[in-house]
Design a protein around this motif. Structure first.
Motif, PDB file in Angstrom:
ATOM      1  N   ARG A 159       3.869  -8.590 -29.675  1.00  0.00           N
ATOM      2  CA  ARG A 159       4.838  -9.652 -29.418  1.00  0.00           C
ATOM      3  C   ARG A 159       6.249  -9.232 -29.889  1.00  0.00           C
ATOM      4  N   ILE A 160       6.293  -8.420 -30.951  1.00  0.00           N
ATOM      5  CA  ILE A 160       7.572  -7.997 -31.528  1.00  0.00           C
ATOM      6  C   ILE A 160       8.211  -6.863 -30.723  1.00  0.00           C
ATOM      7  N   THR A 161       7.373  -5.964 -30.187  1.00  0.00           N
ATOM      8  CA  THR A 161       7.899  -4.769 -29.526  1.00  0.00           C
ATOM      9  C   THR A 161       8.741  -5.126 -28.293  1.00  0.00           C
ATOM     10  N   PRO A 162       9.922  -4.522 -28.160  1.00  0.00           N
ATOM     11  CA  PRO A 162      10.730  -4.766 -26.964  1.00  0.00           C
ATOM     12  C   PRO A 162      10.013  -4.273 -25.716  1.00  0.00           C
ATOM     13  N   LYS A 170       6.659 -15.940 -26.613  1.00  0.00           N
ATOM     14  CA  LYS A 170       7.656 -15.701 -25.582  1.00  0.00           C
ATOM     15  C   LYS A 170       7.376 -14.323 -25.040  1.00  0.00           C
ATOM     16  N   ILE A 173      14.026 -11.626 -33.972  1.00  0.00           N
ATOM     17  CA  ILE A 173      13.360 -10.611 -33.151  1.00  0.00           C
ATOM     18  C   ILE A 173      13.791 -10.742 -31.689  1.00  0.00           C
ATOM     19  N   PHE A 225       6.037 -16.682 -17.982  1.00  0.00           N
ATOM     20  CA  PHE A 225       6.714 -15.504 -18.522  1.00  0.00           C
ATOM     21  C   PHE A 225       6.511 -14.280 -17.635  1.00  0.00           C
ATOM     22  N   VAL A 246       1.013  -6.527 -20.248  1.00  0.00           N
ATOM     23  CA  VAL A 246       1.596  -6.370 -21.585  1.00  0.00           C
ATOM     24  C   VAL A 246       2.165  -7.709 -22.075  1.00  0.00           C
ATOM     25  N   LYS A 277      16.005  -8.130 -29.226  1.00  0.00           N
ATOM     26  CA  LYS A 277      15.421  -7.613 -27.986  1.00  0.00           C
ATOM     27  C   LYS A 277      16.168  -8.046 -26.737  1.00  0.00           C
ATOM     28  N   ASN A 307       9.026 -14.848 -14.705  1.00  0.00           N
ATOM     29  CA  ASN A 307      10.415 -14.639 -15.107  1.00  0.00           C
ATOM     30  C   ASN A 307      10.741 -13.194 -15.430  1.00  0.00           C
ATOM     31  N   LEU A 325      11.021  -3.025 -23.067  1.00  0.00           N
ATOM     32  CA  LEU A 325      11.561  -1.765 -22.568  1.00  0.00           C
ATOM     33  C   LEU A 325      10.829  -0.563 -23.143  1.00  0.00           C
ATOM     34  N   PHE A 352      11.737  -9.487 -15.677  1.00  0.00           N
ATOM     35  CA  PHE A 352      12.678  -8.748 -14.849  1.00  0.00           C
ATOM     36  C   PHE A 352      12.520  -7.253 -15.035  1.00  0.00           C
ATOM     37  N   ILE A 353      12.412  -6.821 -16.285  1.00  0.00           N
ATOM     38  CA  ILE A 353      12.620  -5.421 -16.594  1.00  0.00           C
ATOM     39  C   ILE A 353      11.517  -4.504 -16.063  1.00  0.00           C
ATOM     40  N   THR A 392      14.204 -18.785 -15.163  1.00  0.00           N
ATOM     41  CA  THR A 392      14.211 -17.339 -14.976  1.00  0.00           C
ATOM     42  C   THR A 392      15.541 -16.756 -15.468  1.00  0.00           C
ATOM     43  N   GLY A 446       8.004 -10.623 -22.880  1.00  0.00           N
ATOM     44  CA  GLY A 446       9.020  -9.574 -22.779  1.00  0.00           C
ATOM     45  C   GLY A 446       9.460  -9.097 -24.123  1.00  0.00           C
TER      46      GLY A 446
END
Lengths: 275, 306
Positions: free
Chosen positions: A113-116, A273, B237, A204, A146, B241, A207, A118, A209-210, B130, A275
């Motif tokens: 959950r913490i890891t970005p 949340k 956090i 989520f 993920v 990010k 929504n 990207l 995008f990346i 979004t 992403g």
């Protein structure tokens, strides 16, 4: 005197609430307004607020000039698959973790959950190239896991921990296997939790995008990526852009309005949340 | 854990814990499929990133062991160091403002008033919307000549702003979008906290003649502290990010004025394809996040003890 004070306080409070809600509603109404006006009105200064008359041209253009329908289908496929798979995998896992009191597994989910988002992309990007999956929707679905899997596991774990164990134990004593106890006793009880997890995972994923932004090709774009591309290529045609933006976000806004109780419950509990 | 409990029990120190464990282990198969997916999509990338960060990694597959060279390069890369500063600047503002506004909103929504449900639903809409779609609308509102925001400023007698088109105002402007987007999550966490507060201290305080302000300061805030810390951790956090809105609105510009670590990372990896170097950025970035999270968790433990 006291009454006057009370009325004044109420008015002040009401004003405060309006101020809290105003930024949210303004942005969405402005989005709606831009999408219903002609290009001439959209670039007028001072701005035209109420579309007069409202026109649907922008929405027509979105579908005519872009592959919008295709991208919408892509988005639906990706979000539904990623959510469905996450439920299929995550609900039993949440149950198992709760039963085994496996706190270490919970830590992994927390770090995920913490890891970005990207940072997952570089290795997965290479991996998909090596195994030749680029150009299909598969990499996008896989990367969306993920986001969706940790949400589902996290919510279900909490939910199953809160369920009383007596009913399942009674089933086990009666000769049910642990799978049957899970399938026919625990899971029906956990339905509200599954609903919350499904809604949040879907939103989520929708929504996001990346992941698609990096992994998708021309044919495999999801809606957020498609809309972002429109911005790059049509600098100032605000009407169609807003119409597209509205179409992308409308499903999740509707879902939020319909299921706000579940969403509030889920988010308050886990602070999840994507992403 | 199970072992120590049994010894405290005094009896059957050997047999009981083992049976307990076997019982728990039967649930192993519930976790295995999901565990495999987590291993492939979450844990494999973590490990592989560390491996890549020690190589000069090019897209075609050519790789060369370089040890710590990528990290050494990072420490002296001014562009990277500046991106850290910008990230901290952005994060600081994007944590403090939502915390204050979120607390105010939670206090408001904890009271009963007409149309409360509707108002709360509207209030949380931004966080469900979004990000890309919302970012597009903001971009149009920021337009210096035709944007609605400068028109609004004019109406209240303020000079127009360049918003995201000037290096000085770009980060505060992006913070504004972030605040708009994520204050609702802070509000929800704190609202959950407020709902769980006991009612007795307030009644006692009322009898003792405390003013509402005193009750807030001496009862609500201390009792709410654990929830404030949770909200603080999550907000920090998420702010670190932040990517989608920044990328869509400015792509790190003008120049590099809004290039945060995440944007720098994206450009290194997927615009310049310096995959090894970008992996080193990931490792450092991850370390920063974990470090901050640990500081905050430590704060949380202290708050809980107090």
């Amino acid at each position: 005197m006291r009454k006057v004070k009370r009325i004044a306080w109420n008015i002040g409070f009401g004003f405060g609430v309006v101020m809290l809600v105003a930024p949210a509603i303004t942005v969405f109404l402005w989005m709606l307004s831009l999408s219903l006006k002609t290009e001439l009105d959209n670039t007028d200064y001072p701005p035209v607020f109420i579309p007069n008359p409202p026109v649907m041209d922008n929405f027509v253009q979105v579908f005519e000039r872009n592959n919008f329908l295709k991208y919408a289908i892509n988005s639906v496929i990706v979000s539904f698959s990623a959510t469905g798979l996450a439920i299929l995998l995550g609900v039993p896992a949440g149950y198992g973790i709760a039963k085994m009191k496996a706190t270490k597994a919970a830590v992994v989910i927390l770090i995920a959950r913490i890891t970005p988002g990207l940072s997952y992309l570089i290795p997965l990007f290479l991996l998909f190239q090596w195994i030749g999956l680029t150009g299909t929707l598969a990499p996008i679905v896989i990367t969306h896991l993920v986001i969706t899997v940790p949400i589902v596991v996290w919510i279900m774990m909490g939910f199953f921990e809160g369920l009383p164990a007596e009913l399942e134990e009674a089933a086990l004593v009666d000769g049910a296997t642990i799978w049957q106890a899970f399938r026919h006793v625990a899971m029906p009880l956990a339905k509200p939790g599954i609903t919350v997890a499904t809604i949040l995972a879907f939103i989520f994923s929708w929504n996001n995008f990346i992941f698609a932004m990096v992994l998708a090709g021309r044919e495999t774009r999801t809606l957020p990526v498609a809309v972002n591309n429109m911005l790059t290529f049509e600098q100032i045609s605000w009407g169609p852009l807003s119409a597209a933006a509205l179409l992308v976000t409308a499903p999740v806004l509707l879902l939020t309005l319909l299921a706000q109780k579940q969403i509030v419950a889920g988010l308050t509990a886990g602070g999840v949340k994507g992403g | 854990m199970a072992g120590s409990a049994a010894t405290l029990d005094g009896t059957a120190a050997g047999a009981r814990p083992r049976r307990r464990q076997n019982y728990a282990r039967r649930y192993w198969w519930f976790v295995v499929p999901c565990g495999a997916v987590v291993l492939g999509t979450i844990i494999f990338p973590w490990v592989f990133t560390v491996y890549m960060s020690m190589h000069d990694f090019k897209l075609g597959g050519a790789r060369e062991w370089v040890g710590s060279a990528n990290y050494v390069k990072l420490v002296s890369d001014e562009r990277f160091l500046l991106s850290i500063m910008r990230t901290l600047y952005f994060t600081g503002l994007s944590v403090v403002i939502p915390m204050v506004l979120g607390l105010l909103a939670a206090l408001a929504f904890a009271r009963k008033f007409p149309l409360r449900g509707l108002a709360r639903t509207i209030f949380i809409l931004p966080m469900m919307a979004t990000p890309v779609a919302v970012a597009l609308v903001w971009t149009m509102m920021f337009h210096p000549q035709l944007g609605v925001l400068n028109w609004l400023l004019q109406q209240v007698g303020l000079p127009p702003s360049m918003w995201v088109y000037s290096p000085e105002t770009v980060i505060p402007t992006l913070v504004m979008v972030e605040v708009w987007h994520w204050t609702p999550l802070v509000m929800l966490i704190l609202l959950g906290g407020l709902a769980s507060l006991p009612i007795d201290p307030y009644e006692a305080a009322k009898i003792d003649g405390a003013t509402p302000w005193q009750a807030f300061w001496h009862i609500t805030l201390p009792l709410l502290a654990p929830f404030l810390v949770v909200a603080l951790i999550i907000r920090t956090i998420d702010a670190l990010k932040a990517f989608d809105t920044i990328y869509v609105i400015t792509q790190g510009g003008p120049g590099t004025a809004s290039e945060t670590i995440n944007i720098f990372l994206y450009l290194q990896a997927f615009a310049y394809y310096n995959l090894g170097y970008a992996s080193a950025v990931v490792v450092v970035f991850f370390a920063i996040i974990i470090l901050l999270a640990m500081v905050l968790l430590w704060t949380r433990a202290r708050v809980k003890d107090a």
